[in-house]
Design an enzyme around this catalytic site. Structure first.
Site, PDB file in Angstrom:
ATOM      1  N   SER A   5       0.795  -1.230   0.000  1.00 19.10           N
ATOM      2  CA  SER A   5       0.000   0.000   0.000  1.00 19.10           C
ATOM      3  C   SER A   5       0.824   1.274   0.000  1.00 19.10           C
ATOM      4  O   SER A   5       0.269   2.376  -0.029  1.00 19.10           O
ATOM      5  CB  SER A   5      -0.943   0.013   1.213  1.00 19.10           C
ATOM      6  OG  SER A   5      -0.210  -0.077   2.431  1.00 19.10           O
ATOM      7  N   GLY A  54       5.061   3.185  -0.804  1.00 21.11           N
ATOM      8  CA  GLY A  54       6.460   3.111  -1.170  1.00 21.11           C
ATOM      9  C   GLY A  54       6.763   2.165  -2.311  1.00 21.11           C
ATOM     10  O   GLY A  54       6.022   2.062  -3.294  1.00 21.11           O
ATOM     11  N   ALA A  64       0.937  -7.873   8.954  1.00 21.39           N
ATOM     12  CA  ALA A  64       1.739  -8.919   8.314  1.00 21.39           C
ATOM     13  C   ALA A  64       2.551  -9.721   9.316  1.00 21.39           C
ATOM     14  O   ALA A  64       2.960 -10.850   9.015  1.00 21.39           O
ATOM     15  CB  ALA A  64       2.685  -8.285   7.284  1.00 21.39           C
ATOM     16  N   ALA A  96       8.126  -1.512   6.325  1.00 23.96           N
ATOM     17  CA  ALA A  96       8.862  -0.534   7.132  1.00 23.96           C
ATOM     18  C   ALA A  96       7.946  -0.133   8.278  1.00 23.96           C
ATOM     19  O   ALA A  96       7.099   0.744   8.129  1.00 23.96           O
ATOM     20  CB  ALA A  96       9.253   0.673   6.293  1.00 23.96           C
ATOM     21  N   TYR A 111      17.777  -0.605   1.496  1.00 26.99           N
ATOM     22  CA  TYR A 111      18.398   0.651   1.085  1.00 26.99           C
ATOM     23  C   TYR A 111      19.710   0.782   1.847  1.00 26.99           C
ATOM     24  O   TYR A 111      19.786   0.436   3.028  1.00 26.99           O
ATOM     25  CB  TYR A 111      17.469   1.831   1.384  1.00 26.99           C
ATOM     26  CG  TYR A 111      18.036   3.192   1.013  1.00 26.99           C
ATOM     27  CD1 TYR A 111      18.201   3.554  -0.313  1.00 26.99           C
ATOM     28  CD2 TYR A 111      18.394   4.106   2.001  1.00 26.99           C
ATOM     29  CE1 TYR A 111      18.719   4.799  -0.663  1.00 26.99           C
ATOM     30  CE2 TYR A 111      18.904   5.351   1.668  1.00 26.99           C
ATOM     31  CZ  TYR A 111      19.070   5.694   0.335  1.00 26.99           C
ATOM     32  OH  TYR A 111      19.582   6.921  -0.008  1.00 26.99           O
ATOM     33  N   TYR A 137      22.199   5.824   9.085  1.00 29.93           N
ATOM     34  CA  TYR A 137      21.489   4.802   8.312  1.00 29.93           C
ATOM     35  C   TYR A 137      22.301   3.517   8.222  1.00 29.93           C
ATOM     36  O   TYR A 137      22.168   2.623   9.050  1.00 29.93           O
ATOM     37  CB  TYR A 137      21.123   5.325   6.916  1.00 29.93           C
ATOM     38  CG  TYR A 137      19.975   4.543   6.328  1.00 29.93           C
ATOM     39  CD1 TYR A 137      18.661   4.975   6.498  1.00 29.93           C
ATOM     40  CD2 TYR A 137      20.188   3.345   5.665  1.00 29.93           C
ATOM     41  CE1 TYR A 137      17.599   4.233   6.000  1.00 29.93           C
ATOM     42  CE2 TYR A 137      19.134   2.607   5.172  1.00 29.93           C
ATOM     43  CZ  TYR A 137      17.849   3.046   5.340  1.00 29.93           C
ATOM     44  OH  TYR A 137      16.808   2.307   4.858  1.00 29.93           O
ATOM     45  N   LYS A 141      19.514  -4.211   8.336  1.00 30.71           N
ATOM     46  CA  LYS A 141      19.775  -4.563   6.942  1.00 30.71           C
ATOM     47  C   LYS A 141      20.780  -5.706   6.848  1.00 30.71           C
ATOM     48  O   LYS A 141      20.672  -6.573   5.972  1.00 30.71           O
ATOM     49  CB  LYS A 141      20.295  -3.343   6.176  1.00 30.71           C
ATOM     50  CG  LYS A 141      19.351  -2.144   6.171  1.00 30.71           C
ATOM     51  CD  LYS A 141      17.972  -2.477   5.660  1.00 30.71           C
ATOM     52  CE  LYS A 141      17.076  -1.260   5.616  1.00 30.71           C
ATOM     53  NZ  LYS A 141      15.685  -1.576   5.222  1.00 30.71           N
ATOM     54  N   THR A 144       9.645   8.609   0.668  1.00 29.11           N
ATOM     55  CA  THR A 144       8.644   7.719   1.253  1.00 29.11           C
ATOM     56  C   THR A 144       8.369   8.166   2.684  1.00 29.11           C
ATOM     57  O   THR A 144       9.174   8.888   3.293  1.00 29.11           O
ATOM     58  CB  THR A 144       9.129   6.254   1.275  1.00 29.11           C
ATOM     59  OG1 THR A 144      10.246   6.135   2.180  1.00 29.11           O
ATOM     60  CG2 THR A 144       9.558   5.799  -0.120  1.00 29.11           C
TER      61      THR A 144
END
Length: 405
Positions: A59, A61, A120, A148, A236, A246, A255, A286
């Site tokens: 729904s 991004g 989910a 996310a 990412y 990040y 990640k 996003t």
């Protein structure tokens, strides 16, 4: 309110603070999906059997872009999962309206694609979704995992884990792009304390590969993995300019867990000739990325360097599908699909770094594409979308698509 209007029909304004708007505009969200759809070329030829895809995070991004690209270009059927809020005192969330628009595309194309509004992470969502897939399709060819979330409740032990956006090891100070109530842009310096071990572990539990692995395992246990099944978790890495918060921060730890999960899943999928990948996507505006200090400023500077050469999420998602459907995907030395080579090329990063170093409150509007970024951010909620009459009342209380449709 005008007497002819229903209680849920009203003029919707972009009220809120910072990067959080309290309402979403239904017509603007519908229009934004239409504008995404026109970026997708029609297929040259569809296979007799449409591939079946499960898109978790459909729904918003890149999950939304991948769903639209898959429907229009590759004729996918299957299931998309989002977790959105219906209208009440406020409008529904933007993802609610975007799902309605994506469902309309699926119906127009004759695709058997259902959308579920569910958590989910929950085992009940997995069981009910797999029942639907088994009944309608008998198997799955692709699973795209694009989640996310700020928190996750583990259904096995009931513990809720909260993710944090923090550096590791030492405090980090960066500049962030923010907007005042009048829409004016300004720079603010932000200092973030380092994450504790517990905070880092919790972020990995939310944003790492555990839930992705559980989805694939659940499909395998139900014997729903078709031969050659492929799954990808969208990721990412970003620029060295943002690495402390990040790639080198708590998100980076998550990640890294995605990467190790992909390797473990590939071993697990050998029985069906399958493969698990991570896809390193390029930058985009996003809702998830606007929450990360420094990223809005970086993306605005990146757009200032690239201009219209900045690829959209749809363009990148088409490349993702090209790789997922290729006999031999183009992978990097770590086995990852790379959609970010345009962003991390040396000339682009050098140009962005030069602007980053010379940035001041006085020249920020010259070096960064502020109008573009603000319009992109507001479009996430359905505002500032071309071709929409924002003075007209709109119906906000719209039902979620019927799963049997």
């Amino acid at each position: 309110m005008h007497p002819s209007l229903s209680q849920s029909e009203r003029v919707v304004d972009p009220t809120g603070r910072g990067y959080l708007l309290l309402d979403s505009h239904p017509t603007g969200c519908f229009r934004s999906v239409e504008l995404m759809r026109v970026q997708v070329p029609a297929p040259e030829k569809l296979h007799a059997r449409r591939p079946t895809a499960l898109v978790i995070g459909s729904s918003a991004g890149y999950g939304l872009a991948s769903t639209i690209a898959g429907l229009v270009r590759y004729g996918i059927g299957g299931v998309g999962i989002g977790f959105e809020r219906p209208a009440g005192h406020r409008s529904a969330t933007a993802g609610w309206y975007r799902t309605l628009a994506t469902n309309a595309i699926a119906r127009e194309l004759g695709a058997e694609f259902s959308f579920r509004n569910a958590d989910a992470f929950a085992d009940t969502t997995k069981a009910e979704t797999l029942d639907l897939l088994a009944e309608r399709f008998g198997g799955v060819d692709y699973l795209i995992y694009s989640v996310a979330a700020p928190r996750r409740t583990d259904p096995r032990n009931g513990t809720t884990y909260q993710s944090v956006l923090k550096p590791l090891g030492a405090p980090h100070t960066t500049r962030n792009l923010e907007f005042g109530d009048d829409g004016a842009a300004y720079l603010r310096e932000v200092t973030l304390a380092p994450a504790t071990e517990a905070e880092t572990a919790a972020t990995v539990r939310v944003m790492g590969g555990e839930d992705w692995s559980r989805w694939v395992t659940a499909l395998a246990e139900r014997r729903l993995l078709r031969d050659g099944f492929r799954t990808v978790a969208l990721s990412y890495l970003g620029s060295p300019l943002t690495s402390a918060i990040y790639c080198g921060g708590t998100i980076g730890a998550a990640k890294a867990d995605l990467e190790s999960t992909a390797r473990a899943l590939t071993e697990q999928l050998a029985a069906v000739g399958g493969h698990a990948y991570t896809s390193v996507n390029g930058a985009a505006v996003t809702q998830a990325l606007t929450a990360i200090p420094g990223i809005p400023l970086y993306v605005s500077l990146l757009r200032g360097v690239l201009g219209d050469r900045f690829p959209s999420p749809v363009e990148q998602s088409l490349h993702l599908w090209n790789q997922l459907t290729a006999d031999r995907p183009d992978l990097d030395e770590s086995g990852r699909i790379r959609l970010d080579r345009w962003e991390l090329s040396e000339p682009v990063q050098s140009a962005v770094a030069e602007r980053w170093q010379s940035l001041t409150p006085d020249n920020v509007t010259d070096l960064a594409d502020i109008p573009w970024f603000r319009a992109q951010f507001r479009a996430l909620y359905g505002f500032d979308v071309p071709g929409v009459d924002y003075a007209a009342p709109v119906e906000t209380d719209l039902p979620w698509p019927n799963c049997s449709g």
